[in-house]
Design a protein around this motif. Structure first.
Motif, PDB file in Angstrom:
ATOM      1  N   LEU A 132       0.829  -1.204   0.000  1.00 32.64           N
ATOM      2  CA  LEU A 132       0.000   0.000   0.000  1.00 32.64           C
ATOM      3  C   LEU A 132       0.864   1.255   0.000  1.00 32.64           C
ATOM      4  O   LEU A 132       0.544   2.246  -0.680  1.00 32.64           O
TER       5      LEU A 132
ATOM      6  N   GLU B 259      -5.801  -8.437  -1.267  1.00 31.75           N
ATOM      7  CA  GLU B 259      -6.588  -7.505  -0.457  1.00 31.75           C
ATOM      8  C   GLU B 259      -6.695  -6.135  -1.124  1.00 31.75           C
ATOM      9  O   GLU B 259      -7.640  -5.384  -0.856  1.00 31.75           O
ATOM     10  N   LEU B 260      -5.696  -5.788  -1.982  1.00 26.30           N
ATOM     11  CA  LEU B 260      -5.713  -4.473  -2.622  1.00 26.30           C
ATOM     12  C   LEU B 260      -6.459  -4.461  -3.945  1.00 26.30           C
ATOM     13  O   LEU B 260      -6.702  -3.380  -4.507  1.00 26.30           O
TER      14      LEU B 260
ATOM     15  N   PHE C  56      -9.577  -2.296  -4.104  1.00 25.62           N
ATOM     16  CA  PHE C  56      -9.206  -0.882  -4.015  1.00 25.62           C
ATOM     17  C   PHE C  56      -8.645  -0.383  -5.339  1.00 25.62           C
ATOM     18  O   PHE C  56      -9.010   0.705  -5.816  1.00 25.62           O
ATOM     19  N   LEU C  57      -7.766  -1.179  -5.971  1.00 25.08           N
ATOM     20  CA  LEU C  57      -7.193  -0.785  -7.252  1.00 25.08           C
ATOM     21  C   LEU C  57      -8.273  -0.708  -8.328  1.00 25.08           C
ATOM     22  O   LEU C  57      -8.267   0.210  -9.162  1.00 25.08           O
TER      23      LEU C  57
ATOM     24  N   SER D  47     -11.489  -0.046  -7.924  1.00 30.03           N
ATOM     25  CA  SER D  47     -12.294   1.164  -7.696  1.00 30.03           C
ATOM     26  C   SER D  47     -11.528   2.420  -8.108  1.00 30.03           C
ATOM     27  O   SER D  47     -12.098   3.344  -8.709  1.00 30.03           O
ATOM     28  N   LEU D  48     -10.216   2.439  -7.808  1.00 26.96           N
ATOM     29  CA  LEU D  48      -9.402   3.611  -8.156  1.00 26.96           C
ATOM     30  C   LEU D  48      -9.289   3.763  -9.672  1.00 26.96           C
ATOM     31  O   LEU D  48      -9.400   4.881 -10.206  1.00 26.96           O
TER      32      LEU D  48
END
Length: 216
Positions: free
Chosen positions: A108, A134-135, A138-139, A141-142
């Motif tokens: 992160l 886990e990321l 997030f990636l 969505s980004l």
């Protein structure tokens, strides 16, 4: 009364076995036999004891006694022996937890540094290859947000390009008409106004190609 030290069980316990009967200590331990069977507290010669009272099959009663101070010392010793290793492990566990947390958050942190080094207009998707699972949400969505922002900027650029295109024709026509007035005999005041109008049209025409370039 027969008194026997139970050192054979555990010398550190300092326990006594007292049997009911006649003997030199009968008066000293006589108060024991007034107690109910089971665990009881009793003071003998100014010393507090924890006593367990019961009886043999023959009916003769007996008691096992231990000073409460000895019991407290034993309890404290056991507590120290139990908690001591745990306390000794706390610094080690703290270091291990710090290493695990640092290792877990390293991807992160690297991602944050990568985003921080980007140019303001760089909206390319962030690579998800090699990133921890886990990321991944997030990636994703980004990257979707980058796509939405890029679409918004494209629409703004297109709107500016369209506006520049729509303005170019009337500005050009206005400039031509203003130039045609050069052939006309005009009062000095009117001619100054026409020159100011032509200068404004030229400034506007200089701006339009820049806006059109943004649109492209």
């Amino acid at each position: 009364t027969i008194v026997k030290h139970l050192d054979g069980v555990d010398a550190d316990n300092h326990a006594l076995l007292v049997r009911q009967g006649d003997g030199p200590d009968a008066a000293k331990f006589g108060a024991l036999w007034k107690l109910q069977p089971g665990l009881q507290d009793i003071i003998i010669d100014g010393v507090l004891y924890r006593a367990f009272l019961s009886a043999y099959d023959s009916g003769v009663r007996f008691a096992v006694l231990q000073q409460t101070s000895v019991r407290e010392e034993i309890s404290t010793g056991w507590a120290i022996r139990t908690i001591g290793p745990i306390l000794a492990l706390i610094p080690v566990l703290t270091i291990l937890i710090g290493l695990v947390v640092s290792r877990s958050f390293r991807p992160l942190m690297l991602l944050g540094q990568q985003v921080d080094r980007r140019d303001a207009d760089d909206l390319d998707p962030l690579p998800a290859t090699g990133a921890p699972s886990e990321l991944t949400p997030f990636l994703t969505s980004l990257n979707h947000m980058f796509q939405r922002v890029e679409g918004l900027i494209d629409r703004q650029r297109q709107m500016i390009a369209d506006a520049a295109h729509e303005l170019r024709t009337p500005i050009t026509a206005l400039s031509i008409q203003a130039d045609n007035l050069n052939e006309t005999d005009l009062p000095e005041d009117t001619r100054r106004r026409v020159e100011a109008l032509k200068a404004g049209a030229r400034r506007t025409k200089h701006l339009l190609p820049w806006q059109d370039k943004i649109g492209r």
